[in-house]
Motif scaffolding. Structure first.
Motif, mmCIF file in Angstrom:
data_model
loop_
_atom_site.group_PDB
_atom_site.id
_atom_site.type_symbol
_atom_site.label_atom_id
_atom_site.label_comp_id
_atom_site.label_asym_id
_atom_site.label_seq_id
_atom_site.Cartn_x
_atom_site.Cartn_y
_atom_site.Cartn_z
ATOM 1 N N ASP A 1 17.191 -0.760 21.237
ATOM 2 C CA ASP A 1 16.167 -0.781 22.277
ATOM 3 C C ASP A 1 15.636 -2.186 22.548
ATOM 4 O O ASP A 1 15.367 -2.556 23.693
ATOM 5 N N GLU A 2 15.507 -3.002 21.519
ATOM 6 C CA GLU A 2 14.995 -4.360 21.697
ATOM 7 C C GLU A 2 15.944 -5.203 22.550
ATOM 8 O O GLU A 2 15.518 -5.933 23.450
ATOM 9 N N LEU A 3 17.243 -5.078 22.277
ATOM 10 C CA LEU A 3 18.228 -5.839 23.046
ATOM 11 C C LEU A 3 18.286 -5.347 24.496
ATOM 12 O O LEU A 3 18.466 -6.150 25.421
ATOM 13 N N ALA A 4 18.146 -4.044 24.707
ATOM 14 C CA ALA A 4 18.164 -3.497 26.064
ATOM 15 C C ALA A 4 17.063 -4.120 26.912
ATOM 16 O O ALA A 4 17.277 -4.481 28.080
ATOM 17 N N LEU A 5 15.876 -4.264 26.329
ATOM 18 C CA LEU A 5 14.768 -4.874 27.058
ATOM 19 C C LEU A 5 15.007 -6.360 27.269
ATOM 20 O O LEU A 5 14.718 -6.908 28.347
ATOM 21 N N GLU A 6 15.534 -7.034 26.263
ATOM 22 C CA GLU A 6 15.791 -8.471 26.356
ATOM 23 C C GLU A 6 16.795 -8.784 27.462
ATOM 24 O O GLU A 6 16.665 -9.793 28.176
ATOM 25 N N LEU A 7 17.808 -7.921 27.626
ATOM 26 C CA LEU A 7 18.862 -8.148 28.614
ATOM 27 C C LEU A 7 18.458 -7.663 30.006
ATOM 28 O O LEU A 7 19.131 -7.998 30.991
ATOM 29 N N TRP B 1 29.098 -10.651 30.106
ATOM 30 C CA TRP B 1 29.256 -10.429 28.674
ATOM 31 C C TRP B 1 28.926 -11.690 27.886
ATOM 32 O O TRP B 1 28.508 -11.624 26.724
ATOM 33 N N GLU B 2 29.096 -12.839 28.507
ATOM 34 C CA GLU B 2 28.748 -14.098 27.838
ATOM 35 C C GLU B 2 27.280 -14.101 27.426
ATOM 36 O O GLU B 2 26.919 -14.693 26.415
ATOM 37 N N ARG B 3 26.455 -13.429 28.205
ATOM 38 C CA ARG B 3 25.046 -13.359 27.868
ATOM 39 C C ARG B 3 24.837 -12.570 26.577
ATOM 40 O O ARG B 3 23.971 -12.894 25.761
ATOM 41 N N VAL B 4 25.630 -11.554 26.389
ATOM 42 C CA VAL B 4 25.576 -10.782 25.143
ATOM 43 C C VAL B 4 25.966 -11.674 23.972
ATOM 44 O O VAL B 4 25.326 -11.666 22.911
ATOM 45 N N LYS B 5 27.023 -12.455 24.171
ATOM 46 C CA LYS B 5 27.515 -13.320 23.096
ATOM 47 C C LYS B 5 26.498 -14.382 22.695
ATOM 48 O O LYS B 5 26.548 -14.883 21.574
ATOM 49 N N GLN B 6 25.604 -14.715 23.602
ATOM 50 C CA GLN B 6 24.564 -15.677 23.258
ATOM 51 C C GLN B 6 23.353 -15.007 22.610
ATOM 52 O O GLN B 6 22.489 -15.683 22.053
ATOM 53 N N SER B 7 23.298 -13.677 22.669
ATOM 54 C CA SER B 7 22.127 -12.944 22.182
ATOM 55 C C SER B 7 22.309 -12.332 20.808
ATOM 56 O O SER B 7 21.319 -12.041 20.127
ATOM 57 N N VAL B 8 23.570 -12.111 20.406
ATOM 58 C CA VAL B 8 23.811 -11.449 19.123
ATOM 59 C C VAL B 8 24.872 -12.205 18.345
ATOM 60 O O VAL B 8 25.676 -12.957 18.914
ATOM 61 N N ALA B 9 24.909 -11.988 17.049
ATOM 62 C CA ALA B 9 25.938 -12.591 16.200
ATOM 63 C C ALA B 9 27.274 -11.890 16.436
ATOM 64 O O ALA B 9 27.312 -10.717 16.835
ATOM 65 N N PRO B 10 28.395 -12.577 16.195
ATOM 66 C CA PRO B 10 29.707 -11.985 16.455
ATOM 67 C C PRO B 10 29.937 -10.656 15.746
ATOM 68 O O PRO B 10 30.590 -9.755 16.287
ATOM 69 N N ASP B 11 29.424 -10.525 14.515
ATOM 70 C CA ASP B 11 29.670 -9.303 13.757
ATOM 71 C C ASP B 11 28.640 -8.213 14.049
ATOM 72 O O ASP B 11 28.642 -7.169 13.406
ATOM 73 N N GLN B 12 27.767 -8.462 15.042
ATOM 74 C CA GLN B 12 26.827 -7.425 15.471
ATOM 75 C C GLN B 12 27.330 -6.666 16.696
ATOM 76 O O GLN B 12 26.613 -5.876 17.281
ATOM 77 N N ILE B 13 28.577 -6.920 17.060
ATOM 78 C CA ILE B 13 29.255 -6.217 18.160
ATOM 79 C C ILE B 13 30.286 -5.277 17.543
ATOM 80 O O ILE B 13 30.890 -5.588 16.512
ATOM 81 N N ALA B 14 30.505 -4.139 18.170
ATOM 82 C CA ALA B 14 31.531 -3.215 17.677
ATOM 83 C C ALA B 14 32.210 -2.523 18.851
ATOM 84 O O ALA B 14 31.624 -2.353 19.930
ATOM 85 N N VAL B 15 33.446 -2.132 18.630
ATOM 86 C CA VAL B 15 34.203 -1.321 19.589
ATOM 87 C C VAL B 15 34.784 -0.138 18.832
ATOM 88 O O VAL B 15 35.564 -0.324 17.888
ATOM 89 N N TYR B 16 34.384 1.051 19.219
ATOM 90 C CA TYR B 16 34.932 2.276 18.631
ATOM 91 C C TYR B 16 35.604 3.059 19.750
ATOM 92 O O TYR B 16 34.939 3.658 20.597
ATOM 93 N N ALA B 17 36.925 3.020 19.769
ATOM 94 C CA ALA B 17 37.676 3.636 20.863
ATOM 95 C C ALA B 17 39.060 4.024 20.381
ATOM 96 O O ALA B 17 39.620 3.396 19.479
ATOM 97 N N GLY B 18 39.615 5.038 21.000
ATOM 98 C CA GLY B 18 40.961 5.464 20.624
ATOM 99 C C GLY B 18 41.410 6.619 21.495
ATOM 100 O O GLY B 18 40.891 6.856 22.588
ATOM 101 N N SER B 19 42.389 7.341 20.999
ATOM 102 C CA SER B 19 42.882 8.551 21.660
ATOM 103 C C SER B 19 43.084 9.607 20.587
ATOM 104 O O SER B 19 43.266 9.275 19.415
ATOM 105 N N GLY B 20 43.046 10.850 20.985
ATOM 106 C CA GLY B 20 43.207 11.932 20.021
ATOM 107 C C GLY B 20 44.664 12.207 19.687
ATOM 108 O O GLY B 20 44.982 12.655 18.594
ATOM 109 N N MET B 21 45.554 11.919 20.639
ATOM 110 C CA MET B 21 46.964 12.277 20.473
ATOM 111 C C MET B 21 47.882 11.067 20.463
ATOM 112 O O MET B 21 49.105 11.211 20.583
ATOM 113 N N ALA B 22 47.316 9.875 20.350
ATOM 114 C CA ALA B 22 48.082 8.627 20.385
ATOM 115 C C ALA B 22 48.705 8.445 21.769
ATOM 116 O O ALA B 22 48.418 9.182 22.707
ATOM 117 N N GLN B 23 49.586 7.446 21.887
ATOM 118 C CA GLN B 23 50.196 7.124 23.184
ATOM 119 C C GLN B 23 51.568 7.804 23.232
ATOM 120 O O GLN B 23 52.522 7.348 22.629
#
Length: 610
Positions: free
Chosen positions: A350-356, A182-204
């Motif tokens: 697609d560009e990042l996929a090829l770069e990595l 993942w460190e390689r990703v951090k060197q390839s993109v800016a911090p705010d170009q990463i996102a995490v979209y995750a959750g649960s439908g019914m909570a915990q």
């Protein structure tokens, strides 16, 4: 040029086992695999289940996966605690521990000391009482994580709800199996170009989350300081940001009942297509196997109970019920089968996929979300899914043409309810007729893994990517006939595994129908179609360079898989590691720099409304 969202990683845990390296998919079609692949997946399952090298009875291992009879590792289905309401009449007396009398004392109690530890309560009026008893569950089948697998034992879980334990495992699996750090990703993109979209439908909803917070006082216990904050529905994303990736990028979750995963995938896709983000971790974790959830869905008449399954099969109460066949999409059925699962996918432009040099599992053509309109019942179906399926087929036709559209198959929502088999088959049948598709293959993997609510379409996506790797579409093997009310003129329901050329299917449609009118259909392009698009976009030289990088990626993925099977890996859990504060950042009017990232956050922003 609009960016193409390419799927470059996947990981997770569900009833079929570990998602990465296609092991969960391979469990579903294990009888169609080569002997070597089947043996490797059996060993991967054995490791999850805590089996030693001399405890590798393959039949026993396979029995401990997929939909099966409820085990008592989460709760005892034969002895579920509850309270029975009784009443004590006027003139009755109770002896109560002094510490349990409480304050203020009700007006109709006369309280006096009985001995050094007890108080006597004489009732001047009737008093309702709750007496603890137990009951047996009427539903005894579920899609459970492999027998013996306990995510809390793999890291310092600190009373985390089960859904968050599964989130850490699933996200770690997705990130660790990428084939590069993942460190390689951090060197390839800016911090705010990463996102995490995750959750649960019914909570915990287990005792360490919202469930315990709501129950504690009624059970005579104390609410803990963790139950409320750790119970939030978006907490899987929060845990991943804080303890897996250390991300400061975009975050959150979109909730849409059983279509939730596609809602999150849609947000990630839109971010990448627009260029707002370059890489996104998308997923959902759902841990709904608690007695209260079973009772809630059972009261709705939504779950397949033991008695109803016996009636379908003509079995007497004394005969053994095959819980493995509890979910029977598009056949004679009586309800869905609840399941737990955590599924995560990494998508990037697609560009990042090829770069990595990343593995290309496929790409997201488009996702459509529509509501049902006016409804009689909040849980009943409506018009929205007609729109989502029709638009998904229309966009695929525009990308790969009519020929490519006809080289497609459907991962149906396929819950195993009488209502679903009618409504979803009609939607798919009509869409196939309108777009000129004859014999559209339809399958439904809930027959293997059950219905994991928010994570359900993630289960579908993992099975779809496996199909393109191994050339086998998992069939609906829990059924032996189609119900008379199923629409099938244009459809071909697969009741057995279907072997296909790995490049014979250009597109898969993932369909989801959620309570409340939450409909979503995703169109996923096969890896060979994705590579063709990349070749046209970037040219032969770029693809040749990519292939060289990808060889290293595949080697490292194989190393990770081998380490998992040997039990040499653990989930990523960076509790308190590398915590940064305001004093660590540097910024001026044009950029903001964060330690660990090669690229800055761009502050030289233009007016978006000009």
């Amino acid at each position: 040029m609009v960016k193409l969202p390419v799927i470059i990683g996947m990981g997770g845990i569900g009833p079929a086992g570990r998602t990465s390296c296609h092991h969960a998919y391979r469990r579903m079609v294990i009888e169609k695999l080569s002997a070597a692949d089947a043996e490797t997946t059996t060993r991967a399952l054995a490791q999850l289940m805590g089996k030693s090298d001399n405890e590798t009875d393959s039949e026993q291992i396979l029995r401990g996966t997929l939909v099966r009879k409820l085990e008592n590792n989460l709760f005892d289905p034969d002895s579920i605690p509850l309270h029975k309401a009784f009443g004590a009449n006027e003139g009755s007396s109770l002896l109560v521990n002094k510490k349990r009398v409480g304050s203020p004392i009700p007006a109709h109690w006369d309280v006096s000391e009985h001995d050094t530890t007890s108080m006597r309560i004489d009732l001047k009026d009737s008093q309702p009482l709750l007496v603890p008893i137990t009951r047996r569950s009427t539903v005894n089948s579920a899609g459970q994580l492999p027998s013996g697998f306990d995510p809390s034992s793999l890291y310092q879980s600190r009373n985390h709800p089960r859904g968050l334990q599964m989130s850490l495992y699933g996200a770690s699996d997705a990130i660790s199996s990428l084939g590069f750090d993942w460190e390689r990703v951090k060197q390839s993109v800016a911090p705010d170009q990463i996102a995490v979209y995750a959750g649960s439908g019914m909570a915990q909803l287990d005792y360490n989350g919202v469930g315990g917070m709501m129950q504690a006082r009624l059970l005579g216990k104390r609410v803990t300081s963790k139950q409320c904050p750790l119970g939030f529905a978006e907490m899987p994303a929060d845990f991943i940001n804080a303890y897996v990736l250390g991300s400061v990028g975009a975050t959150g979750t979109n909730m849409g009942a059983c279509a939730t995963f596609l809602y999150n995938l849609n947000q990630g896709m839109e971010d990448i297509r627009s260029g707002r983000r370059r890489i996104v971790l998308v997923g959902n974790s759902e841990a709904p196997l608690v007695p209260e959830v079973f009772e809630g869905y059972s009261t709705m008449g939504a779950l397949a109970s033991d008695d109803e399954l016996r009636a379908l099969d003509g079995l007497s109460p004394e005969e053994v019920l095959n819980h493995r066949r509890a979910c029977r999409p598009f056949s004679g059925n009586c309800g869905f089968t609840l399941a737990e699962s955590a599924q995560f996918f990494v998508i990037c432009d697609d560009e990042l996929a090829l770069e990595l040099g990343a593995n290309i599992y496929g790409s997201v053509a488009d996702i459509f979300v529509n509501a049902d309109g006016v409804k009689k019942s909040i849980s009943g179906p409506g018009l929205g899914n007609y729109i989502t399926v029709a638009k998904a087929m229309a966009v695929v036709r525009s990308i790969v043409g009519d020929k490519g559209l006809k080289r497609s198959f459907v991962q149906a929502h396929g819950t195993g309810t009488p209502q679903n088999r009618i409504t979803e088959s009609h939607i798919l049948n009509e869409a196939a007729r309108v777009f000129g598709i004859q014999g559209l293959p339809v399958t439904a993997i809930k027959s293997y893994v059950g219905h994991s609510i928010a994570a359900a379409a993630g289960d579908q996506l993992a099975a779809t990517l496996g199909t393109w790797q191994y050339g086998v579409i998992p069939g609906i093997t829990t059924i032996d006939h189609l119900a008379d009310d199923v629409y099938k003129d244009q459809l071909r329901f697969l009741m057995q595994h279907e072997e296909v050329n790995a490049e014979a299917m250009d597109v898969a449609f993932l369909n989801s129908k959620g309570f409340g009118g939450n409909n979503a259909t995703g169109a996923i392009l096969a890896p060979h179609v994705t590579r063709d698009i990349l070749l046209k976009r970037h040219g032969k030289e770029a693809m040749t360079n990519y292939q060289k990088l990808n060889e290293q990626t595949q080697e490292r993925q194989a190393d990770y898989d081998a380490a998992c099977i040997k039990g040499e890996t653990r989930p990523i859990y960076r509790f308190g590691e590398g915590v940064l504060g305001g004093e660590d950042i540097e910024f001026n009017r044009k950029e903001l720099r964060i330690p660990g990232y090669a690229k800055p956050v761009d502050l030289d922003l233009g007016n978006p409304y000009e």
